[in-house]
Every structure is written in C-alpha cells, then in structure tokens.
Design a protein around this motif. Sequence first.
Motif, PDB file in Angstrom:
ATOM      1  N   ARG A 152      -8.432  -3.312   0.919  1.00 19.65           N
ATOM      2  CA  ARG A 152      -6.844  -2.959   0.277  1.00 19.65           C
ATOM      3  C   ARG A 152      -6.073  -3.998   0.954  1.00 19.65           C
ATOM      4  O   ARG A 152      -6.235  -4.225   2.178  1.00 19.65           O
ATOM      5  N   SER A 205      -5.440   5.718   7.578  1.00 24.59           N
ATOM      6  CA  SER A 205      -5.732   4.432   7.925  1.00 24.59           C
ATOM      7  C   SER A 205      -4.657   3.775   8.864  1.00 24.59           C
ATOM      8  O   SER A 205      -3.593   4.381   8.982  1.00 24.59           O
ATOM      9  N   GLY A 216      -1.880   5.853   7.728  1.00 22.71           N
ATOM     10  CA  GLY A 216      -1.952   6.404   6.303  1.00 22.71           C
ATOM     11  C   GLY A 216      -2.499   7.652   6.294  1.00 22.71           C
ATOM     12  O   GLY A 216      -3.329   8.186   7.192  1.00 22.71           O
ATOM     13  N   PHE A 217      -1.990   8.623   5.437  1.00 21.11           N
ATOM     14  CA  PHE A 217      -2.581  10.117   5.421  1.00 21.11           C
ATOM     15  C   PHE A 217      -2.766  10.397   3.912  1.00 21.11           C
ATOM     16  O   PHE A 217      -1.716  10.775   3.224  1.00 21.11           O
ATOM     17  N   ALA A 218      -3.793   9.896   3.156  1.00 19.04           N
ATOM     18  CA  ALA A 218      -4.020  10.218   1.721  1.00 19.04           C
ATOM     19  C   ALA A 218      -4.902  11.367   1.657  1.00 19.04           C
ATOM     20  O   ALA A 218      -5.962  11.571   2.061  1.00 19.04           O
ATOM     21  N   ASN A 227       2.062   9.279   4.780  1.00 21.03           N
ATOM     22  CA  ASN A 227       2.017   8.416   6.126  1.00 21.03           C
ATOM     23  C   ASN A 227       2.228   9.393   7.282  1.00 21.03           C
ATOM     24  O   ASN A 227       2.548  10.875   7.004  1.00 21.03           O
ATOM     25  N   PHE A 261       8.741  -4.265  -1.120  1.00 19.49           N
ATOM     26  CA  PHE A 261       7.412  -4.000  -0.128  1.00 19.49           C
ATOM     27  C   PHE A 261       6.372  -5.335   0.011  1.00 19.49           C
ATOM     28  O   PHE A 261       6.043  -5.648   1.198  1.00 19.49           O
ATOM     29  N   VAL A 303       6.555  11.728   2.374  1.00 17.48           N
ATOM     30  CA  VAL A 303       7.998  10.909   2.566  1.00 17.48           C
ATOM     31  C   VAL A 303       8.634  10.965   1.409  1.00 17.48           C
ATOM     32  O   VAL A 303       9.846  11.495   1.667  1.00 17.48           O
ATOM     33  N   VAL A 340     -12.788   4.951  -2.555  1.00 12.53           N
ATOM     34  CA  VAL A 340     -11.960   6.075  -2.946  1.00 12.53           C
ATOM     35  C   VAL A 340     -10.545   5.398  -3.407  1.00 12.53           C
ATOM     36  O   VAL A 340     -10.108   4.335  -2.762  1.00 12.53           O
ATOM     37  N   LEU A 342      11.337   3.754  -4.490  1.00 13.91           N
ATOM     38  CA  LEU A 342      10.410   3.388  -3.924  1.00 13.91           C
ATOM     39  C   LEU A 342       9.130   4.002  -4.243  1.00 13.91           C
ATOM     40  O   LEU A 342       7.987   3.196  -4.726  1.00 13.91           O
ATOM     41  N   ARG A 377       5.693   2.423  -6.513  1.00 17.21           N
ATOM     42  CA  ARG A 377       4.458   2.689  -6.443  1.00 17.21           C
ATOM     43  C   ARG A 377       3.774   3.071  -7.352  1.00 17.21           C
ATOM     44  O   ARG A 377       2.399   2.706  -7.414  1.00 17.21           O
ATOM     45  N   GLN A 391      -6.084  -1.431  -7.840  1.00 21.57           N
ATOM     46  CA  GLN A 391      -7.562  -1.022  -7.966  1.00 21.57           C
ATOM     47  C   GLN A 391      -8.226  -2.041  -8.847  1.00 21.57           C
ATOM     48  O   GLN A 391      -9.547  -2.373  -8.874  1.00 21.57           O
ATOM     49  N   ARG A 412      -9.429  -4.716  -6.737  1.00 24.26           N
ATOM     50  CA  ARG A 412     -10.294  -4.349  -5.430  1.00 24.26           C
ATOM     51  C   ARG A 412     -11.360  -3.609  -6.071  1.00 24.26           C
ATOM     52  O   ARG A 412     -12.414  -3.960  -5.631  1.00 24.26           O
TER      53      ARG A 412
END
Length: 720
Positions: free
Chosen positions: A73, A115, A132-134, A149, A162, A222, A337, A355, A359, A367, A370
């Motif tokens: 990532r 993360s 990170g909190f996904a 987050n 960013f 956020v 994921v 922001l 995103r 992705q 990736r």
Amino acid sequence: MEKGKQTDGDAKRDDLELFGQQSAGQYLTTDQGLRINDDQNSLKAGERGPSLLEDFILREKITHFDHERIPERAVHARGAGAHGYFQVYASQAELTQAGFLQNPAEKTPVFARFSTVAGSRGSSDMARDVRGFAVKFYTNEGIYDLVGNNMPVFFIQDAIKFPDLIHAVKPEPHNEIPQAASAHDTFWDFISLMPESLHMIMWVMSDRAMPRSLRMMEGFGVHTFRFINAQGKSRFVKFHWKPLLGVHTVAWNEAMLISGQDPDFQRRDLWEAIEIGDFPEWELGVQIVEDEDEHKFDFDLLDPTKLIPEELVPVLRIGKMVLNRNPDNYFAETEQVAFHPGHLVPGIDFTDDPLLQGRLFSYTDTQLSRLGGPNFHEIPINRTVADMHNNQRDGHMRQAIDKGGVAYSPNTLGGGCPMQAGIKMGGFVSYGETTQAYKTRGKGQKFFDHFSQAAMFFHSQSDWEQAHIVSAFQFELGKLQTAAVRERMLGMLAHVDGTLAARVATGLGIAVPESVAPPLNHAVPADARTEAYEPRPISLHVGSSAALSMANKAVEGIRSRKVAILAADGVDEVALLAMFNALFAAGAHGRVVAPRGGVLTGVGGTEIQVDHSLLTTSSVLFDAIYVPGGAGSVATLKREGAALQFIDEAYRHCKTIAATCEGCELVDAAYARSAQEGVADSSAGIILGRHAATSTVAADFIAAVALHRHWRREMKAVVV
Ligand code: HDD
C-alpha cells in the motif's frame, strides 16, 4: 443475500470457506492438478548434466515464486487484521435507514485492519505514527467501509495536499532514510509551512501515536458524514470507536526498545488475544449534529483538522464490534483487503469535506495498481455477501461467469435485468443537498483558524501527557539537520502555546524566535495571498476538553494484561502460584520469566514451567512485574544483570512492580530504587510486601496495574 433478510454473523465466514484450501491428506500437484512425483530434484540430462528447459514443474514453481509479491500500500502498508461482528444496541431508525443499524438481534460480519501509515510492510509496529483503523461491514445491503484512524483529525484540509504530505513523511527519496519515522527534515519542513497540520501534529506528538495495544486505542471516522433516515431527514454524524479495555499507550523509550525486541509487538498482541479468547471489543459512538446547526460552531464541520468537542456534542454509543477470529491467511485476507470510504449503504452519505471528496477518487484508483485490475471486488475477502449483479464485464482475473448475451442497460433482450432498485427496494439515492456555487479553489473562512484546537488539545492534557508531548517535539526537532526548519517549527508552536514552545526550545538548547513570521499561506492561491493568513485564534466554546486526555480514559480491571513473574530455582512456589491465580482470576496472564528455560524447582520441591528465559524476553513486553520470595531464587536473580535491568526498565517506564518477602531485595538492589530521591511520586506503583500475605499484595498489585502506568514517577526528569 436477500435485502431485509437478517444478516448472519457467520455469513462472511461461510463465503470465505468456499475458497478455503486444506492440503492435509492430499497429493502434491502442479497448478493444473497433475500429481508430482519428485519435488526435490529438477529434470536434468544425466545426474550431473544441464537442467532441461522442458521441466515444466520447475518452471511453474519458480515463475509463481517470482511473482509472489504485489506492490505494498502507498500508505498504511504495515497492518494486521481480524474478523468479527458488529451488533447495534437498539434500532437507529430515527437517525438512519442503514440496515445494519436497525436490528439488535442481528450480527453483521466485519473485517478490521489496523495499520501504521508511514512505514513499509516490514517496518516495526511501534513507530511513532498514526494508526489506521479500517472496518469493512459485510451488510446485506452491500459493503460499508468505515476507513478511519486512531486520531480524530487529519494533517491537511484538502486531498490535493495528500501526495505532498506523504512524500514529506516517507523516507527521503535520495537515500531512503529514515524508515517509519517522522523525525527528519522533509517532514518538519513541510509541517512548519502548513499551519493547518498543527492540531494533528499535537496528537501525533502525544502518546496516542504509540498505543500499548491495537485493542486499547480509539478509532475515528475523522470526516463529518451524513446519516439519513427513511423519511429522508439528514443529520451530520461523526463516528467514534471506543475500546472497552480503555485507551493506553507506552513510553517513547519503551516503544523504541520494543521495536528491537519484537517488531511484531502489536500484531502479535492482537493475534494472541484472539487465539486465547480475549476478544477485542469497541463500542461504536456517534456525534449527531442537526442540519440546521451546521454553522453554529466556531469551526467548520467540513474541516477535517477539527473535532467536535464532546462537551458540545456528546458521543452516543450505539453498538459494539467484537473481533473473534484471526485470518487463515495473511496475504489472502489482510493484504488483499481493499477498503474505500466510498463503499456506502443507504442511510449514510458523504459531506463536502474536501479531504473526503479526494479520498473518494484515490481508493479505487490505488487498488488498480496494487491488486492488478478492476476485479479486486471478486477477491474472496472483498466480496460482498449481498447479491451482486451489474453490467461490468471482463478485465484481468475476472472470476464470475456472467451468463447470457446482454451486458447493457436499458435492455429488453435480458428482460430489463439487472433492474434498477427503487428506494423501497434498497436502491441507493444520494442525499439531495442543495448546491449553488461558483468554481473556486478557495476554502471556507473558518478553515483558517489553525491553532485554537491545537491549543485546546494541549490544554486538555494532564501534566505527564504535556511532558511527553514536549519531549516528543524535542526528540523529533532534535533530529533535524536544518536549523531553520527547527526554528520555524518553534515559531509555529508559539502560536499554539508559548510555554509549549519555550519548554521544547529549552530541551533543544535554542531560543524561541522573537518575532515569528507566519509562514506564507499556501492554502490561498498566489494572486489572492495578501493578509488572508492571520494566526488569530477565534473564540472557542471549549478551551479544554476532558475527553481528549487519556488520563480520563482508564477503565476498571486488568483484563488481558501480561505480567512477568521473575523467578529462579528456590522460588517460593506458594506465593508464585497465589499471585498467578489472582492474576488469572482478574483476567490477566502471569508468565514465569527465569534466567534459563525449562523447569524450575521451587523451595518446596514443586516444579514450575518457565515461559520465557531472560534472554528471550524483556520487561518492555509486559505490563507489570511481580517478584516472589525464596532466598535461593532471589540470590540467583540478584546476580543476573538482565534481571536487574528488567526491574530498572519497568521502573523507568512507570510500570507497577510488586514483590513479596525476599523478592523485595531484588527491587531494592535495582538502580531504579536509588534513582527515586527527589521524585514526588517515586513509590507509586511499587508494592513491597516484606511481611504481608501474598493475597493482600495481590489485591494492591491488581489495583495498581489497573491504573496502567504511574507516569508521575518520571516527572523529576522533565525539563521545564
Ligand atoms: Fe487514506 C489507505 C485512513 C486520507 C489515500 N487510508 C488508508 C488506510 C486507512 C486510511 C486506515 C488503510 C486501509 C487498509 O487497511 O487497507 N486516509 C485515512 C484517513 C484519512 C485518509 C482516516 C483522512 C481522514 N487517504 C487519505 C487521503 C488520500 C488517501 C486524503 C488521498 C487523496 N489511503 C489512501 C490510499 C490508500 C489509503 C493511497 C493506500 C492503500 C489503500 O488506500 O487502499 O488510496
């Protein structure tokens, strides 16, 4: 899955099982299913001869190996994930029509990934960084992703910055140094020119950037989102995750030591907790703002560098997430994921936060490179458990075999299918927000107050939290090569709080610049840049907020804490076992740490299994220490430098240390004891039961461990 049908908490597990592979009792085959007779030797012309190109088994194996890695990532490369479920406490129909927030009897499967942001996939868990909190909710209306987050605000206000932010924090491009660290010139050069980042910087310089455990950190959506109910009424919403174990962190010195002792500290902690049934739990909280109240705050709800103080809008806890199953395969699940803040269900929608809007583009786009193409939604971990039909076709690695000759809409040849869904059938309709505007690259006036909430955060912290923030700045700025960046940053801090800047400057051995020229306001286009930038705090309703201090976030109990029991041959096994059992009864885990592995013999002849030798572990991997008596055991430990270091380090990191009978002598012998002079709270969390019953000491010990740390023990060391 049919809309309206109750989601089964196991629905995703069942779906993943379709792709599960077990090799037990099976023959080794090629990818084509051909059984392999010899997997040890390649095909050659004679035993000592050249390898033959025709060896398709060798070629297949090596080709696959050569392509095993995919790009990590771009950010959040290092992470750990787990499965679980979410359950709402009561119907939220008044607020939202989101199906998974209606029925308290329903369990919605989830997959959560935590993360760090800056480090690469192989970096240490304990870097000072945002986490990170996904969370991916597999609802029966499709996938909903809450990609947040562990801090409630962000560095920048607009997605266009960013790439700059990430280029600044990542290792510097010429030498790829430093890994997973923000303490370098490019990061602080950027930050010192971006006043909007100051609030987030206060969070990142706080201990929140070093959670004790992923299970002990808060999460935040956020941005401000929208909830829309079935009547079409919209309200603003901010999402929170509140950990039921409380919010706890480690000391910075400890984090650095953990990185050496166990770079997998946090992912191991998460994995082990789930394996032994200490399932991590968070409550989902929401702050709700009525549409008509949008402009009543001193800050803009669309500005992601601001939070809504809980004093102004309380957090309502509406449900609970439990993580109860580790992935079967790291790559297949945690690595593949794909989260996206744009994965929505009816009843939740976006706001115009610039922001968030950026995103919405970035996550699908990333992705594609990736995960290799547009069909990543078909990878098992990413598949929805709802039915999925559309006219998207083909592309790399397409799995579905869409039948029939029609792949367009409208059509008659396919009977008009797949059909659009009306609102009552769960069809998603974007919220009809009124927009009448002219095109501009500007931003709302309230976005320009960069310092009020940074100051609010600092003023909300306890004395030890403030001290940690000061030393974090001293560390980070002390690492800089460029004096001008350091000075500019001090100037920025002076806008937040003069004493903060002065304390940081003292540690750096320099003065806060007398006149602090505000940095050029890059947030305003060049030709409009006059006096638009004025670091003039506007009045806040809330000067400090209790909810922002971790000192107010302790919870009762010591469930899942790890306690080292230092012992050697000759230990008082009665005391050892009594403490072990007391800890166990409190939900914590005692682990015997000894000078060597194997089995110890207690003073009464009982054999005690050693969990870790002093060589293979360290105090930084535990929450607290207990030293039982037993003259022989303590005499051996006193001769072990590693045992004394164990106590010293735990003392320095403000952990609870308990000892009984002769065990007290080991604590007395440690340097930590002599360093106590002049420290106000030096004995806090040191429980020495020279003649007391172990049960009494255990009760005091458990109560002290529940406080997590005794941070005031270090206050003498603070430079003011
Ligand atoms: Fe992001 C990943 C959270 C702003 C672009 N982001 C990513 C992950 C988390 C966040 C938790 C990891 C998801 C996972 O575990 O796979 N990001 C945030 C939060 C933000 C934020 C809370 C601000 C409020 N992000 C943000 C912006 C952009 C991105 C402004 C780009 C304009 N983020 C990405 C990305 C990533 C990503 C490059 C890398 C891997 C991925 O998306 O899937 O697209």
